[in-house]
Write a protein that holds these residues in place. Structure first.
Motif, short mmCIF file in Angstrom:
data_model
loop_
_atom_site.label_atom_id
_atom_site.label_comp_id
_atom_site.label_asym_id
_atom_site.label_seq_id
_atom_site.Cartn_x
_atom_site.Cartn_y
_atom_site.Cartn_z
N SER A 11 -8.32 5.44 7.86
CA SER A 11 -8.25 4.17 8.60
C SER A 11 -6.98 3.40 8.23
O SER A 11 -6.97 2.18 8.21
CB SER A 11 -9.48 3.30 8.28
N SER A 12 -5.88 4.15 7.94
CA SER A 12 -4.70 3.45 7.41
C SER A 12 -3.88 2.72 8.46
O SER A 12 -3.10 1.84 8.15
CB SER A 12 -3.80 4.43 6.66
N TYR A 83 -6.53 5.60 0.67
CA TYR A 83 -6.47 4.25 0.06
C TYR A 83 -5.04 3.69 0.06
O TYR A 83 -4.80 2.59 -0.42
CB TYR A 83 -7.10 4.24 -1.34
N GLY A 84 -4.10 4.42 0.67
CA GLY A 84 -2.73 3.95 0.83
C GLY A 84 -1.83 5.13 1.14
O GLY A 84 -2.29 6.26 1.02
N PRO A 85 -0.60 4.94 1.56
CA PRO A 85 -0.06 3.68 2.04
C PRO A 85 -0.55 3.39 3.45
O PRO A 85 -1.04 4.28 4.13
CB PRO A 85 1.45 3.96 2.04
N GLY A 86 -0.40 2.14 3.88
CA GLY A 86 -0.84 1.76 5.22
C GLY A 86 -1.04 0.26 5.30
O GLY A 86 -0.61 -0.50 4.43
N LEU A 87 -1.71 -0.17 6.36
CA LEU A 87 -1.98 -1.59 6.57
C LEU A 87 -3.16 -1.98 5.70
O LEU A 87 -4.21 -1.33 5.75
CB LEU A 87 -2.33 -1.85 8.04
N LEU A 92 -8.67 -1.21 3.90
CA LEU A 92 -9.85 -1.76 3.23
C LEU A 92 -11.16 -1.39 3.92
O LEU A 92 -12.18 -1.22 3.26
CB LEU A 92 -9.73 -3.28 3.13
N VAL A 93 -11.10 -1.23 5.24
CA VAL A 93 -12.32 -0.86 5.97
C VAL A 93 -12.79 0.52 5.53
O VAL A 93 -13.96 0.72 5.15
CB VAL A 93 -12.09 -0.90 7.50
N GLY A 94 -11.88 1.48 5.52
CA GLY A 94 -12.23 2.85 5.13
C GLY A 94 -12.62 2.93 3.67
O GLY A 94 -13.59 3.61 3.29
N VAL A 95 -11.87 2.22 2.81
CA VAL A 95 -12.14 2.25 1.37
C VAL A 95 -13.52 1.65 1.07
O VAL A 95 -14.32 2.23 0.32
CB VAL A 95 -11.03 1.49 0.58
#
Ligand code: KG4
Ligand code: ZN
Length: 328
Positions: A11-12, A83-87, A92-95
Motif C-alpha cells: 500500500s505504498s 513499510y517503506g519507502p513510500g507515502l 500506514l494503512v498496510g502496516v
C-alpha cells in the motif's frame, strides 16, 4: 521442509494489493486495486486521497485474495507488508492492517522494503533465478543499480541523484499531452516515432544516474516548438534514457564480472528498454512479467518469505518509514 504460505500487503503508493504466495515463488492469488482512475483527475497521486482509498478497500481486497486462493486466515503462516519507502499515510494503512492480522492470528510479521519487493518479482517469474546477480530497479520513485549478493544482502552500486526514471517518463508524457500515468503512453507513442531529436545524456564517474537534465530538455524543446512531432520526441527520449541505463549496467557487469542482470519496477514494463537489454551481448537478462513489474503484493510476499527464512522478522512496533533505504 514444510510449505510456507505468506499473505503479503502492498500500500505504498496508489495500489492496494494483497497476495498469497507459497514458498516465495508460487503465486496463489494476487489482487490489485488500482486508484489510477481517481488520481488521473489530478494529473498525479494525491497522498491524502491515496490513504483514504487504501482504508476503504483493504479489507475487501484481503477477503478477495483469500477467496481466490480458496483459503482462510488459518492457512496463513506469515504476514508481510511494505513499510517503506513510500507515502507515509498510504504505508500506514498496510502496516497497521498487517500488524493487526499478525497479532490476531498469532503469526510472524515481516516488514518489507518496497524496492526489495520489486527485485523479488523476478523470483516469481524465474523459478530458478538465484543470487548473485545485478538488478536495475527502475520505477516511478526509484532508479537503483544493485548487486544482489544474496536474497537479503544488497550493495547499491549506483542511484539517481535527482529524479527517478519513471518520474521523467511521467513528466514527458504530461508535457506532450498524454496524461497520467505517462510511462505506458510514452511507450506506445514512441513506437510510431523516429529517435531523430538530439537530447542530453548524463554520466558520472561512478554508476549514478541523473534524469532532470533530459526532462528539462524535453520540456524546453516542446515549449519552443509546440508543433514538434510528439512521437519522435518520445522515441528520442526513450532512446536517450535507455542508452544511459544500458551503459551503466554494462559497466557494472564488467566491473563485477557478473553477466546476470534483472530488471525490476514499473519502468521495466517498457518494451524498448526490454528489447535493448535483450540485445546486450553475453548477458543473461531477466525481467518480470508485466503485471509483476508495477506495484503488487505478490512481490512483497516473495520478499517476505526470503526475510522470514533468514530470520528477519518484525515485531508490533513496526512503523512506516517513508524514506527507507535499501539494506536498512
Ligand atoms: O513500480 P511502480 O508501479 O511504482 C513505484 O514504485 O514507483 O512504477 C510506476 C512507474 C510510473 O512512473 C509509470 O509511468 C512507469 O512505472 N511505467 C512505465 C511503463 N509502465 C509503467 N514506464 C515506461 N514504460 C512503460 N511501459
Ligand atoms: Zn513500486
Amino acid at each position: 521442509m514444510k510449505d510456507v504460505i505468506v499473505l503479503g500487503i502492498e500500500s505504498s503508493c496508489d495500489e492496494t494489493s494483497v497476495a498469497i504466495v507459497k514458498n516465495g515463488r508460487e503465486v496463489i492469488s494476487n489482487v490489485i486495486n488500482s486508484q489510477i482512475k481517481i488520481h488521473e483527475n489530478y494529473g498525479g497521486v494525491v497522498p491524502e486521497i491515496a490513504s483514504r482509498c487504501h482504508i476503504e478497500v483493504i479489507n475487501q481486497v484481503t477477503k478477495e485474495a483469500l477467496k481466490q486462493a480458496n483459503m482462510t486466515f488459518a492457512d496463513i503462516d506469515v504476514v508481510g507488508c511494505t513499510y517503506g519507502p513510500g507515502l507515509v499515510g498510504a504505508l500506514l494503512v498496510g502496516v497497521s492492517y498487517a500488524k493487526a492480522l499478525s497479532f490476531a492470528l498469532n503469526k510472524p510479521l515481516v516488514g518489507v522494503n518496497h524496492i526489495e519487493g520489486h527485485i523479488a518479482a523476478n523470483y516469481i517469474t524465474f523459478k530458478d533465478l538465484k543470487p548473485p546477480f545485478l538488478c536495475l530497479i527502475i520505477s516511478g520513485g526509484h532508479t537503483h543499480l544493485v548487486h544482489i549478493k544474496d536474497y537479503t544482502d544488497f550493495e547499491i552500486l549506483g542511484k539517481t541523484r535527482d529524479d527517478a526514471i519513471g518520474e521523467a517518463f511521467d513528466k514527458v508524457a504530461r508535457v506532450v499531452g498524454l496524461g497520467y500515468p505517462g510511462g505506458p503512453k510514452v511507450d506506445k507513442l514512441a513506437k510510431s516515432g523516429t529517435p531523430n531529436i538530439d537530447l542530453p545524456r548524463t554520466y558520472f564517474d561512478n554508476l549514478d544516474f541523473s534524469f532532470s537534465g533530459i526532462k528539462t530538455a524535453v520540456l524546453n524543446l516542446n515549449h519552443k516548438n509546440p508543433n514538434i512531432n510528439k512521437a519522435d520526441l518520445c522515441a528520442s527520449f526513450e532512446k536517450a534514457v535507455t542508452e544511459v541505463i544500458v551503459t551503466n549496467s554494462m559497466k557494472a557487469m564488467k566491473e563485477l564480472n557478473i553477466n546476470k542482470i534483472a530488471l525490476a519496477g514499473g519502468v521495466s514494463a517498457n518494451s524498448y528498454i526490454r528489447e535493448s537489454f535483450k540485445n546486450i551481448k553475453n548477458a543473461e537478462v531477466y525481467y518480470p512479467e508485466i503485471t509483476l513489474c508495477t506495484d503488487n503484493a505478490a512481490m512483497i510476499a516473495s520478499a517476505t518469505y526470503y526475510n522470514y527464512i533468514n530470520g528477519k522478522t518484525s515485531d508490533l512496533t513496526l512503523n512506516a518509514v517513508p524514506n527507507l533505504k535499501l539494506g536498512e
